[in-house]
Scaffold this motif. Structure first.
Motif: not given
Length: 264
Positions: A166-170, A238-239, A219-220, A212-215
């Motif tokens: 979920k963190d690296f490869a959602a 969303g990536a 992303p900022d 855009g959805d990097d955990k």
């Protein structure tokens, strides 16, 4: 020999020598036009096999593509591994880095074969900076998640198997994400806190991809890096952090844009 004949011979010889000198000078000038060599650098906890979808697109489009397999034991060792591959390139090269690989290409990118850099959801520190310190200013979701990152007794890190998908490869298929969680390459903690001694983005053109959805990286922070480096920036909404695997067409398109325009 008559003076007129001698003068004509001198003029002809001078023209010949000038033409030869001009040809040599032209040959000595840097090549222009599309770059055909691409070197791909992976980040922490994974290996170069994750680049396969991007590799397949780039090779289909006529590029010569090589993956670096870093040992992930120190920043110096990882930069050296990258420079070895760059030494094998037969001309101008685009150097691409994902995640921690961005720090590697920032330092290794001073190599004379490198004409452009591409950052894929990546860090891009300046000289004297390290990504660990910079990450604290704009912490990621994972960094604020207690216990998500573990460290072995001898100083190597990994992402917990449960948190990796979920963190690296959602946005990857769950089975693939679980496999990558189990096949992680433990990464020396020191790579994240070693200050850089070179920053190729200060002298070479760069491109940057924001996931855009990097955990894993905020992303900022990615946007901040690329704005500072004056990178040509692409945001992929969303990536996940695995954007190079989940959105290979978009990532390859940015790399090809760099290859076409780095020397212009």
């Amino acid at each position: 020999m008559k003076l007129s004949t001698l003068a004509a011979s001198v003029v002809a010889l001078s023209a010949c020598l000038f033409g030869s000198t001009a040809a040599v000078a032209q040959d000595a000038q840097p090549a222009s036009g599309p770059v055909k060599n691409i070197v791909l650098v992976h980040g922490a906890w994974v290996d170069g096999s994750g680049w396969k979808p991007v590799y397949e697109i780039l090779t289909r489009d006529g590029y010569h593509v090589t993956m670096v397999q870093e040992p992930l034991t120190s920043l110096e060792a990882d930069v050296d591994a990258t420079k070895r591959v760059l030494d094998l390139q037969n001309g101008p090269t685009i150097l691409v880095g994902h995640s921690y690989g961005g720090s590697i290409i920032t330092e290794a990118g001073v190599h004379p074969n490198v004409v452009g850099l591409v950052y894929v959801a990546a860090h891009a520190p300046a000289v004297g900076e390290d990504e660990g310190t910079l990450g604290k200013g704009k912490p990621s979701f994972t960094a604020q998640q207690p216990g998500a990152i573990k460290k072995t007794a001898d100083g190597y890190t990994y992402l917990t198997r449960a948190d990796f998908p979920k963190d690296f490869a959602a946005d990857l298929p769950l089975n693939q994400a679980k496999f990558e969680a189990q096949s992680q390459i433990l990464t020396a903690a020191q790579v994240f806190t070693t200050p850089l001694t070179a920053a190729a983005w200060t002298s070479k053109p760069s491109w940057g991809i924001v996931a855009g959805d990097d955990k894993i990286i905020n992303p900022d922070l990615e946007r901040w890096y690329y704005a500072r480096a004056k990178s040509h920036t692409t945001v992929i909404p969303g990536a996940s952090h695995s954007v190079y695997e989940s959105r290979p067409q978009q990532v390859a398109a940015v790399i090809e844009d760099a290859a076409k325009h780095a020397q212009k």
